[in-house]
Motif scaffolding. Sequence first.
Motif, PDB file in Angstrom:
ATOM      1  N   PHE A  81      -3.817  -7.737  -4.384  1.00 42.04           N
ATOM      2  CA  PHE A  81      -3.855  -7.345  -2.979  1.00 42.04           C
ATOM      3  C   PHE A  81      -2.865  -6.223  -2.717  1.00 42.04           C
ATOM      4  CE2 PHE A  81      -6.294 -11.009  -1.559  1.00 42.04           C
ATOM      5  CZ  PHE A  81      -6.838 -10.572  -0.349  1.00 42.04           C
ATOM      6  N   VAL A  82      -3.229  -5.334  -1.787  1.00 46.95           N
ATOM      7  CA  VAL A  82      -2.300  -4.327  -1.274  1.00 46.95           C
ATOM      8  C   VAL A  82      -2.139  -4.574   0.225  1.00 46.95           C
ATOM      9  CG1 VAL A  82      -1.792  -1.884  -0.963  1.00 46.95           C
ATOM     10  CG2 VAL A  82      -3.060  -2.642  -2.987  1.00 46.95           C
ATOM     11  N   VAL A  83      -0.903  -4.725   0.663  1.00 46.77           N
ATOM     12  CA  VAL A  83      -0.603  -4.960   2.081  1.00 46.77           C
ATOM     13  C   VAL A  83      -0.448  -3.622   2.788  1.00 46.77           C
ATOM     14  CG1 VAL A  83       0.970  -6.019   3.732  1.00 46.77           C
ATOM     15  CG2 VAL A  83       0.552  -7.120   1.519  1.00 46.77           C
ATOM     16  N   LEU A  84      -1.164  -3.468   3.892  1.00 43.52           N
ATOM     17  CA  LEU A  84      -1.144  -2.229   4.669  1.00 43.52           C
ATOM     18  C   LEU A  84      -0.455  -2.494   6.004  1.00 43.52           C
ATOM     19  CD1 LEU A  84      -4.918  -1.348   4.142  1.00 43.52           C
ATOM     20  CD2 LEU A  84      -3.001  -0.819   2.624  1.00 43.52           C
ATOM     21  N   PRO A  85       0.694  -1.877   6.258  1.00 41.33           N
ATOM     22  CA  PRO A  85       1.402  -2.109   7.524  1.00 41.33           C
ATOM     23  C   PRO A  85       0.773  -1.332   8.668  1.00 41.33           C
ATOM     24  CG  PRO A  85       2.585  -0.505   6.211  1.00 41.33           C
ATOM     25  CD  PRO A  85       1.425  -0.958   5.360  1.00 41.33           C
ATOM     26  N   LEU A 101      -6.889   4.517   4.768  1.00 42.88           N
ATOM     27  CA  LEU A 101      -5.978   4.236   3.660  1.00 42.88           C
ATOM     28  C   LEU A 101      -6.551   3.148   2.761  1.00 42.88           C
ATOM     29  CD1 LEU A 101      -3.289   4.305   2.123  1.00 42.88           C
ATOM     30  CD2 LEU A 101      -2.313   2.846   3.915  1.00 42.88           C
ATOM     31  N   ALA A 102      -7.123   2.106   3.361  1.00 36.02           N
ATOM     32  CA  ALA A 102      -7.716   1.021   2.576  1.00 36.02           C
ATOM     33  C   ALA A 102      -8.834   1.536   1.685  1.00 36.02           C
ATOM     34  CB  ALA A 102      -8.252  -0.071   3.515  1.00 36.02           C
ATOM     35  N   LEU A 103      -9.699   2.382   2.238  1.00 35.86           N
ATOM     36  CA  LEU A 103     -10.804   2.947   1.455  1.00 35.86           C
ATOM     37  C   LEU A 103     -10.278   3.823   0.333  1.00 35.86           C
ATOM     38  CD1 LEU A 103     -13.800   3.471   0.987  1.00 35.86           C
ATOM     39  CD2 LEU A 103     -13.671   5.325   2.688  1.00 35.86           C
ATOM     40  N   SER A 104      -9.299   4.670   0.641  1.00 43.82           N
ATOM     41  CA  SER A 104      -8.738   5.572  -0.372  1.00 43.82           C
ATOM     42  C   SER A 104      -8.102   4.783  -1.513  1.00 43.82           C
ATOM     43  CB  SER A 104      -7.710   6.501   0.286  1.00 43.82           C
ATOM     44  OG  SER A 104      -7.271   7.478  -0.623  1.00 43.82           O
ATOM     45  N   ASN A 130     -12.977  -1.511   5.674  1.00 38.82           N
ATOM     46  CA  ASN A 130     -12.467  -1.506   4.295  1.00 38.82           C
ATOM     47  C   ASN A 130     -11.296  -2.461   4.075  1.00 38.82           C
ATOM     48  OD1 ASN A 130     -14.183   0.863   3.499  1.00 38.82           O
ATOM     49  ND2 ASN A 130     -12.949   1.829   5.102  1.00 38.82           N
ATOM     50  N   VAL A 131     -10.974  -3.260   5.084  1.00 38.25           N
ATOM     51  CA  VAL A 131      -9.880  -4.219   4.986  1.00 38.25           C
ATOM     52  C   VAL A 131     -10.473  -5.619   4.833  1.00 38.25           C
ATOM     53  CG1 VAL A 131      -7.942  -5.265   6.213  1.00 38.25           C
ATOM     54  CG2 VAL A 131      -8.286  -2.787   6.324  1.00 38.25           C
ATOM     55  N   ASP A 132      -9.935  -6.383   3.877  1.00 44.80           N
ATOM     56  CA  ASP A 132     -10.495  -7.698   3.566  1.00 44.80           C
ATOM     57  C   ASP A 132      -9.922  -8.812   4.434  1.00 44.80           C
ATOM     58  OD1 ASP A 132     -12.130  -7.074   0.990  1.00 44.80           O
ATOM     59  OD2 ASP A 132     -10.192  -6.105   0.687  1.00 44.80           O
ATOM     60  N   ILE A 133      -8.628  -8.732   4.741  1.00 42.07           N
ATOM     61  CA  ILE A 133      -7.989  -9.717   5.610  1.00 42.07           C
ATOM     62  C   ILE A 133      -7.232  -8.979   6.705  1.00 42.07           C
ATOM     63  CG2 ILE A 133      -6.247 -11.536   5.790  1.00 42.07           C
ATOM     64  CD1 ILE A 133      -6.896 -12.402   2.998  1.00 42.07           C
TER      65      ILE A 133
END
Length: 431
Positions: A81-85, A101-104, A130-133
């Motif tokens: 997982f990558v956390v996006l703030p 950013l999520a798509l990239s 493009n965000v899963d959670i």
Amino acid sequence: MKVIGIETEGLGYNNQMRGIILTGSKKRKSGQKVPVSRKNLLKAGDGRLLHPKNFESDEQFDIAVKKTVADYLVNESAPDFVVLPIDHAHGKNENADVDKLALSLKNAFNEQGISIKTLAMGSNLYNYQNVDIVHIGKHLLSAEDEKSLAQNLSLKEKVVETLGVPSNISWTSIKNLARQPIAEKILNKYKSFKKVLSSNSLYQKDFILQEQKGKKNVLFSLGGITDNGAIGFDIQDAQNLFQTAIKLKSKGYNVIFTNSPRTPSDVTDYLFEKCQAFHMDFYNSKKIAQDENEAKNFRNYNGKHKKEFEDQAKNIGNIYPAILNVCDFVVNTHDSFSYTSDAAALGIPSVVYTGNFIDEQRRPDCYKLFDLCHQKGYVISLDEAIEKINKGEKLSTKKMDDVSTQLVKAMKKSLSLEQEHIKKKADYNNL
């Protein structure tokens, strides 16, 4: 499960991501956690933060993301997982930028033969593609949002609601820091007189016994301003807080002040000087500006006491987490959500100063978070705290649920469901 994040200019956001990363990396049997190095928070090789607004075009942004991911994978294993703030100060385009950013990121990892998932941390309600959670604090949901979420089942399945924000502070880390030689020496003055007395002469023992017996400790942990003017914190607020500190000192409390990166330099100077004059301690947490360019960023300290704070940084470092080990209660400001991630999450009585300016139209979340926490008994206002102390009552608040644990549980569930889906698909194809 391996989790990484995207570095921001906000120390609070970075610490929240570290909390999720640490919790996700906990080993099931030993309970140990993998240290969070700077590599776990991605940014471009040239130092730019990975946000579309920092690049001239989407193409340049995608190139920077691909290079960052490729460089990361040279020495690091792939994350799950990558956390996006979500920085709400960026305005109405922030959700679309984070979705971009999520798509990239997904495209960049796919080019390396790796599939990842993303989590938008501290988001408002938004139908990401493009965000899963989507992690949403309850304080960010309006009545219309609640209605919309109930009707959009596909989005609702992706949403995890919490009260509060993730934290990277635990009692284990606090006690470990408090046992370090420098911290232990400083904290001795806030402990019971029996521990303080051991290294003093008989005359000094008598003096300290008289001065320290029965004292308790309160920490004022300050918030600050935002660069868009939606949140203010000025000298008047500092005066209000210091007047309260004087009252607490007269009631037998040791008073400690710490600032944050968003605390203005003039407020920092005012409180530092007042603390010196009234024999209270002030610990600086702002990065000290080293040149004119850094001085332009309000998050860096550019005031009258650079020398004192440079010496403090060199000799003490960041004492804030260790101080929590000796606090009877903590006072935060209601622009700073650390009152949920730190004090309330640790079970330390959590008190909130609600006097500083917050534009209710632009930042209703600050008001709503306090109201929700107050209703649940997780926090009390500073006025309420003083009233209780004047009556001789003991301060207490309820401990909040740990948000990092809640999010990691949701992430593991998402991975498990995906693995189950892949297995079913493979079994079907083999029929």
